[in-house]
Enzyme design. Structure first.
Site, PDB file in Angstrom:
ATOM      1  N   HIS A  25       0.861  -1.193   0.000  1.00  0.00           N
ATOM      2  CA  HIS A  25       0.000   0.000   0.000  1.00  0.00           C
ATOM      3  C   HIS A  25       0.892   1.235   0.000  1.00  0.00           C
ATOM      4  O   HIS A  25       1.250   1.771   1.050  1.00  0.00           O
ATOM      5  CB  HIS A  25      -0.919  -0.042   1.237  1.00  0.00           C
ATOM      6  CG  HIS A  25      -1.935   1.054   1.293  1.00  0.00           C
ATOM      7  ND1 HIS A  25      -3.068   0.985   2.094  1.00  0.00           N
ATOM      8  CD2 HIS A  25      -2.004   2.267   0.683  1.00  0.00           C
ATOM      9  CE1 HIS A  25      -3.770   2.094   1.957  1.00  0.00           C
ATOM     10  NE2 HIS A  25      -3.137   2.901   1.119  1.00  0.00           N
ATOM     11  N   HIS A  27       1.103   4.750  -2.486  1.00  0.00           N
ATOM     12  CA  HIS A  27       0.686   5.545  -3.657  1.00  0.00           C
ATOM     13  C   HIS A  27       1.966   6.169  -4.184  1.00  0.00           C
ATOM     14  O   HIS A  27       2.592   6.971  -3.469  1.00  0.00           O
ATOM     15  CB  HIS A  27      -0.306   6.623  -3.248  1.00  0.00           C
ATOM     16  CG  HIS A  27      -1.537   6.062  -2.599  1.00  0.00           C
ATOM     17  ND1 HIS A  27      -2.688   5.838  -3.296  1.00  0.00           N
ATOM     18  CD2 HIS A  27      -1.767   5.658  -1.326  1.00  0.00           C
ATOM     19  CE1 HIS A  27      -3.601   5.333  -2.484  1.00  0.00           C
ATOM     20  NE2 HIS A  27      -3.075   5.204  -1.273  1.00  0.00           N
ATOM     21  N   HIS A 205      -9.605   0.906  -1.010  1.00  0.00           N
ATOM     22  CA  HIS A 205      -9.554   1.581   0.287  1.00  0.00           C
ATOM     23  C   HIS A 205     -10.952   1.494   0.891  1.00  0.00           C
ATOM     24  O   HIS A 205     -11.945   1.826   0.224  1.00  0.00           O
ATOM     25  CB  HIS A 205      -9.202   3.055   0.114  1.00  0.00           C
ATOM     26  CG  HIS A 205      -7.751   3.321  -0.170  1.00  0.00           C
ATOM     27  ND1 HIS A 205      -7.080   2.718  -1.194  1.00  0.00           N
ATOM     28  CD2 HIS A 205      -6.861   4.140   0.459  1.00  0.00           C
ATOM     29  CE1 HIS A 205      -5.819   3.159  -1.186  1.00  0.00           C
ATOM     30  NE2 HIS A 205      -5.656   4.017  -0.202  1.00  0.00           N
ATOM     31  N   GLU A 208     -11.126   3.519   6.129  1.00  0.00           N
ATOM     32  CA  GLU A 208     -10.043   4.422   6.571  1.00  0.00           C
ATOM     33  C   GLU A 208     -10.724   5.497   7.425  1.00  0.00           C
ATOM     34  O   GLU A 208     -10.539   5.548   8.634  1.00  0.00           O
ATOM     35  CB  GLU A 208      -9.319   5.039   5.364  1.00  0.00           C
ATOM     36  CG  GLU A 208      -8.210   6.018   5.758  1.00  0.00           C
ATOM     37  CD  GLU A 208      -7.544   6.719   4.555  1.00  0.00           C
ATOM     38  OE1 GLU A 208      -8.104   6.667   3.440  1.00  0.00           O
ATOM     39  OE2 GLU A 208      -6.469   7.330   4.755  1.00  0.00           O
ATOM     40  N   ASP A 286       1.751   4.054   2.721  1.00  0.00           N
ATOM     41  CA  ASP A 286       0.698   4.889   2.130  1.00  0.00           C
ATOM     42  C   ASP A 286       1.274   6.021   1.268  1.00  0.00           C
ATOM     43  O   ASP A 286       1.393   5.861   0.061  1.00  0.00           O
ATOM     44  CB  ASP A 286      -0.245   5.426   3.210  1.00  0.00           C
ATOM     45  CG  ASP A 286      -1.656   5.699   2.692  1.00  0.00           C
ATOM     46  OD1 ASP A 286      -1.954   5.348   1.534  1.00  0.00           O
ATOM     47  OD2 ASP A 286      -2.478   6.264   3.447  1.00  0.00           O
ATOM     48  N   ASP A 287       1.602   7.161   1.893  1.00  0.00           N
ATOM     49  CA  ASP A 287       2.163   8.326   1.180  1.00  0.00           C
ATOM     50  C   ASP A 287       3.363   8.830   1.984  1.00  0.00           C
ATOM     51  O   ASP A 287       3.289   9.855   2.660  1.00  0.00           O
ATOM     52  CB  ASP A 287       1.096   9.425   1.068  1.00  0.00           C
ATOM     53  CG  ASP A 287      -0.130   8.941   0.316  1.00  0.00           C
ATOM     54  OD1 ASP A 287      -0.094   8.909  -0.920  1.00  0.00           O
ATOM     55  OD2 ASP A 287      -1.112   8.560   0.979  1.00  0.00           O
TER      56      ASP A 287
HETATM   57  N1  HPA Z   1      -6.618   7.433   1.241  1.00  0.00           N
HETATM   58  C1  HPA Z   1      -7.347   7.663   0.162  1.00  0.00           C
HETATM   59  N2  HPA Z   1      -6.824   8.077  -0.981  1.00  0.00           N
HETATM   60  C2  HPA Z   1      -5.506   8.281  -1.046  1.00  0.00           C
HETATM   61  C3  HPA Z   1      -4.712   8.060   0.042  1.00  0.00           C
HETATM   62  C4  HPA Z   1      -5.294   7.611   1.257  1.00  0.00           C
HETATM   63  O1  HPA Z   1      -4.644   7.388   2.299  1.00  0.00           O
HETATM   64  N3  HPA Z   1      -3.452   8.366  -0.341  1.00  0.00           N
HETATM   65  C5  HPA Z   1      -3.501   8.734  -1.636  1.00  0.00           C
HETATM   66  N4  HPA Z   1      -4.756   8.689  -2.065  1.00  0.00           N
HETATM   67 ZN    ZN Z   2      -3.825   4.734   0.555  1.00  0.00          ZN
END
Ligand code: HPA
Ligand code: ZN
Length: 346
Positions: A25, A27, A205, A208, A286-287
């Site tokens: 996971h 991006h 997703h 979250e 994630d990011d």
């Molecule tokens: N959640 C939803 N969309 C996203 C995320 C995330 O954590 N990171 C990049 N796009």
């Molecule tokens: Zn994500």
């Protein structure tokens, strides 16, 4: 399972760093560091609304998912040419190699780019060549997962899928990301059904910021094979039981959850409770350019905040290999590398 090495708490960070891992996971646009954003902005003549790297970094004070997404899409606006996508992914792979990532499945958001006039082939071409070089030069295996933006329409997702099909051999699956609130999985039922017919892997997703019910509909309506995040399952004991029974992997991202205020504090993060309930939890970044750390940093901070031990760490990385979309021989190779690493710590 074999007896596990007893790793004293003071050696746990070293053990966590050394463990071989899969990242499921990430991006890839979320790995774009402020320095690279400024470099690409200059190279491409794109104007930024921040005067400096420091000013941009200071803007990374998020209050929820949407406050992050607004800045994340602005950052991605510097990506125009195939080389830009290559440079972004290559920078990630170098970090991943340092964190002992053996395998990475990269999410990318083509609609963010095609909406600005960047061709699908430019996006996929640059990422694909970085994946090839990661294999050749760093020994990292990788694959691409195309994500649909859920704040846009299903029709837009269908158009995106059509644009990507000439490159079908260069991505293994589809995902669903962006603003979860108000955009339930069901909105994308038909496009996910089509992806299933095309033999694409499916992830989404869910849970979250959205309710546990979104996890259920992602599984039952979209027929996803993994849930990205999924931490809101903690509020639904029956759902936790189902996730454990059906061995549904959750790609959990602790530092993301902290920065986007999904959890107030890592010591209150549900990761250990889910793991102890038998859920196939994995740790991911994630990011990482936006949330304060790559994969090892996620492991280190999570283990520092929660009562997790070496056996939990091994469980988490085993899950990452079990949940990855690789063939059985490749998976067995990853497990052997894990066993070799454990033998060195005995
Ligand atoms: N959640 C939803 N969309 C996203 C995320 C995330 O954590 N990171 C990049 N796009
Ligand atoms: Zn994500």
């Amino acid at each position: 399972m074999k007896a596990l090495p007893l790793v004293p708490r003071e050696h746990l960070p070293e053990f966590l760093r050394a463990l071989p891992k899969a990242e499921l996971h990430i991006h890839i646009e979320g790995s774009l560091e402020p320095e690279l954003i400024f470099k690409l902005a200059k190279r491409n003549g794109v104007a930024l609304s921040y005067p400096s790297v420091e000013a941009l970094r200071q803007a990374y004070a998020f209050t929820d998912l949407q406050s992050f997404l607004d800045i994340y899409y602005a950052g991605a606006s510097v990506l125009l040419h195939e080389q830009d996508f290559y440079d972004m992914a290559w920078a990630y792979f170098e970090k991943a190699a340092a964190d002992h990532v053996l395998h990475a499945e990269l999410f990318f958001d083509p609609q963010t780019h095609t909406a600005r006039g960047v061709a699908m082939g430019t996006v996929i071409g640059g990422l694909h060549h970085a994946c090839e070089d990661a294999r050749a030069r760093l020994g990292i295996s990788s694959a691409l997962i195309l994500c649909f933006l859920r704040h846009l329409s299903e029709e837009d997702a269908f158009t995106t899928l059509e644009q990507a099909l000439p490159y079908r051999e260069r991505f293994i699956g589809v995902g669903l990301d962006s603003s979860e609130r108000g955009n339930p999985p069901e909105k994308f039922a038909r496009v996910f059904a089509r992806c299933s017919e095309l033999g694409l892997h499916r992830v989404a997703h869910a849970g979250e910021e959205g309710p546990p019910a979104f996890i259920t509909t992602a599984l039952d309506v979209l027929k996803v094979e993994r849930i990205d995040h999924g931490v809101q399952a903690i509020f639904d004991p029956q759902l936790i039981e189902r996730l454990a029974r059906e061995r549904v992997p959750l790609t959990v991202c602790p530092l993301s959850n902290l920065r986007l205020r999904v959890t107030p504090d890592l010591s209150k993060h549900p990761l250990k409770q889910l793991l102890d309930a038998g859920v196939m939890v994995t740790i991911n970044s994630d990011d990482p350019a936006y949330f304060g750390g790559y994969l090892n940093e996620n492991f280190l901070q999570t283990f520092a905040a929660l009562p997790l031990d070496a056996a939990d760490a091994v469980r988490l990385v085993r899950h990452s290999f079990e949940a990855s979309f690789v063939d059985e021989a490749t998976r067995a190779g990853f497990m052997r590398q894990l066993d070799d690493c454990l033998a060195r710590f005995l």
